[in-house]
Design a protein around this motif. Sequence first.
Motif, PDB file in Angstrom:
ATOM      1  N   TYR A  34       0.824  -1.201   0.000  1.00 59.46           N
ATOM      2  CA  TYR A  34       0.000   0.000   0.000  1.00 59.46           C
ATOM      3  C   TYR A  34       0.862   1.257   0.000  1.00 59.46           C
ATOM      4  O   TYR A  34       1.976   1.276   0.543  1.00 59.46           O
ATOM      5  N   ASN A  36       2.516   4.484   1.045  1.00 58.20           N
ATOM      6  CA  ASN A  36       2.894   5.029   2.339  1.00 58.20           C
ATOM      7  C   ASN A  36       3.674   6.311   2.092  1.00 58.20           C
ATOM      8  O   ASN A  36       4.732   6.289   1.459  1.00 58.20           O
ATOM      9  N   GLY A  39       4.845   7.959   6.524  1.00 52.99           N
ATOM     10  CA  GLY A  39       4.232   7.207   7.612  1.00 52.99           C
ATOM     11  C   GLY A  39       2.717   7.181   7.586  1.00 52.99           C
ATOM     12  O   GLY A  39       2.105   6.671   8.531  1.00 52.99           O
ATOM     13  N   TYR A  41      -0.695   5.972   5.506  1.00 58.02           N
ATOM     14  CA  TYR A  41      -1.268   5.123   4.461  1.00 58.02           C
ATOM     15  C   TYR A  41      -2.625   5.711   4.065  1.00 58.02           C
ATOM     16  O   TYR A  41      -3.584   5.623   4.848  1.00 58.02           O
ATOM     17  N   MET A  98      -1.595  -4.601   6.670  1.00 59.76           N
ATOM     18  CA  MET A  98      -2.212  -3.288   6.458  1.00 59.76           C
ATOM     19  C   MET A  98      -3.532  -3.370   5.709  1.00 59.76           C
ATOM     20  O   MET A  98      -4.006  -2.384   5.146  1.00 59.76           O
ATOM     21  N   TRP A 391      -0.683   7.894  11.810  1.00 63.45           N
ATOM     22  CA  TRP A 391       0.732   7.995  11.430  1.00 63.45           C
ATOM     23  C   TRP A 391       1.460   6.798  12.005  1.00 63.45           C
ATOM     24  O   TRP A 391       1.289   6.458  13.176  1.00 63.45           O
ATOM     25  N   TRP A 392       2.286   6.142  11.168  1.00 65.55           N
ATOM     26  CA  TRP A 392       3.052   4.973  11.569  1.00 65.55           C
ATOM     27  C   TRP A 392       4.534   5.317  11.464  1.00 65.55           C
ATOM     28  O   TRP A 392       5.014   5.754  10.415  1.00 65.55           O
TER      29      TRP A 392
END
Length: 815
Positions: A34, A36, A39, A41, A98, A391-392
């Motif tokens: 996916y 990104n 951070g 998606y 994800m 946010w990742w």
Amino acid sequence: MQKLQTLLVSIIVLLLVSGCKISSEDHHSPGISYLNISGIYPHLAAFNQPEDTALRKNHVEGGIGVVVPWAGKLWYLTYPPHQRTGSNDKLYMVDEEMNLTIRPESNGGTHANRLIHRESNQLLMGYYAIDYEGNVRTIDPHQLEGRMTATTRHLTDPANKVYYYDMEGMVYEMDVHTLAVNRLFEKPVPGWHGKGAYVGQGRLIVANNGEHQGHSMAYSKLLVGGEAQTQEEAGVLAEWDGKEWRIIERKQFTDVTGPGGIYGNNADTDPVWSMGWDKRSVILKLLDNGEWYTYRLPKASHTFDPRHGWFTEWPRIREIAPDQLMMVMHGTMFHFPKTFSRANSSGIFPITTHLRYIPDFCHWNGKVILSADDASSMQNPIVGQAQSNLWWGTVDELNTFGPKSGWGGIWVKDQVKAGVPSDPYLAGGYTQRALHLTHNASKAVSFLLETDEKGDGNWKLYRTIEVPAMGYVFESLPEELSAAWLRITAEADCEATAYFHYFTPRIFTNEEKQIFAGLADVGEPGPSILIRPAGHNRSLQVLTGGEAGKYIELALNESGTDLVFEEPAENRSAEVLRLAAKTKTAFATDAASVIVTDDSGNKYRLPKGPEVFDLLGATGYLRAIREVQSERYLANIHGMFYEVPRAEGAGNHTPDYQKIKPVSRHDKMIPDYCSWRGLLVLAGVKSDAPKDGHTFTGAGTGLWFGAVDDLWKLGKPTGVGGPWKDTEVVKGKASDPYLMTGFDRKRVSLSHNLDQTVHMTLEVAITPETWQVYKVLDVPAGSALNYTFPEGFHAYWVRVRSDHNCRASAIFTYE
């Protein structure tokens, strides 16, 4: 085959009965990578716009109030503003690849509560009870009516019951097995924006961060306390021991938690922590061995301050790695030790400052996950529909956000008693620490500055500071001074202010700035573009070239792997132009500086960038102020980004320029910007810019995408300007305030046209509202006087007075 058909029929029936349907936002694509960006998606973005247009007015906000790892998945839910019995908001579930599922059991509501109940092995969040296999049961919203902000363990039957706390102040108990609900209290304590609740040391503790305005009936059901008697009284921290309620403090408080976190404390002797604030600083309360203690920390943002509490969602203390806690409060992320107690209070230090509005956060699979309240359409027509995202990132990536900075006090024009020590104030974690100290006594007063080096309560005298009668002293604390906490004691009764400004310059690299390579620099050709999150679909509306321009929509492709520019059949140019007209340029310039003016006509001055921005601002080419995070503003003024709070007051949606702060100097041609699917979107991409992971192009145009906290990477705040440049000055009259906070190295050049020495007084705002004479400078005839401020000197604003009528200049350079 028969079993498969039966299963499909069962699923269809379940969907019909629940009144929900699987959204097009569901992504189940094993092995798909996916998209990104910084951070974020885009396919995980949460929307809550109902199909029924009559209901849309109730869904103008869609913040993500809860994010919890559970049953091998990550779960989150959104909230609208004021829905007490459900809404169109959903329960979301993300797997390790994800893939996103919107759960068909979704029944919405305005909730940010969560508890993992150990004995029944369930996650309780919103109106949902989720077992460890991921099965979801829903709680009847007409029984558990309200906006649930906290769920916590039970005082007398923790194995079978829990408490729910509602934003309006109601307290319920619920059986975790049957989901039967019993309302215990309608409104036992004052405050009108309930936030946190936690059980510890034999009491249920609740926190409230707002005050109801204008309705005395709001307090008719109270069991203890009453209406606020002063402006200082707003919200509450209170406790119930199963028999009676007690008010701990009548201030604005948010989270209540302990070392047990989302599970609840393991032992009844464990400490309990609560966060709040007042006009002075952030407040950290500690319950240890049955006693409450108070500590104070800096604020890094004034966007959370208003007394009603609406602009402060759910700041938390939570894990960001195994046994590593983080405290998020008033614009700063702090490292928070799990061992924090009265005997061991060391270990709190700043990680970074941030622009993101963070209702909740957690860690999962080696990542820190921050929720958000990104784009709301409350009094904000530029946003077509509310939307937010996650946010990742990693713990190390948090350090790439804003500088470690903040301000706050232990006293602000407070009546101080001789010999009584102040609350402890955070000392560690900043390289520059400035103390402003003033009093109103008719004779000199000595103040004892003490340090607690190890956080063990062992206080030692560091310095005695004598402040002259009705006087003021600035003290720069050396970097080598190592301590966990500071406190101050006056040796005479007086009205005093003791206010700190802390700052650690951010380290900038050319490498991190390369993510903005696709944006046109100042002076380069840049397209005139308007952008807006659409209301009729989930695309981004793009209008290039103004009235005669080209209308485009940008969408996320079906697989969630790319952003695609499209030319739709319906031309909505007129809609975009009409809504764009509602946002004005918002600033002016003169020879000295940039000028912004609030609704009361007060003028504030900001540094200038390159002169080309004068022309661009005058022509309306630049959209100068936008709401990029809910209920606060981002301003793009003369090549600089700023954070600007909303003004105080119910329903007020005007900028409070008095509490503005700089973010970054960019000197880019950015005509418009917004948030969409949780991404920050910047217009102004160069015509020949390649697609590079942040710059996306198509249909003859391009846009930049990233996270809002990427803006810190653009460049250090710098600039030149001031309140006067060849300005006719009236004797004794103060200039307009000129911004000083958030800048590093500072100097000023003062000059005038008289043939004699002129005394010019520099006054600084210690707080945004509290002014103090800093220094009187003798400016000679015929030449400029140049003054460099001491390294580490910080204040919020600066202004100048002259003791003669003259034509004068006062130009500040911030490097």
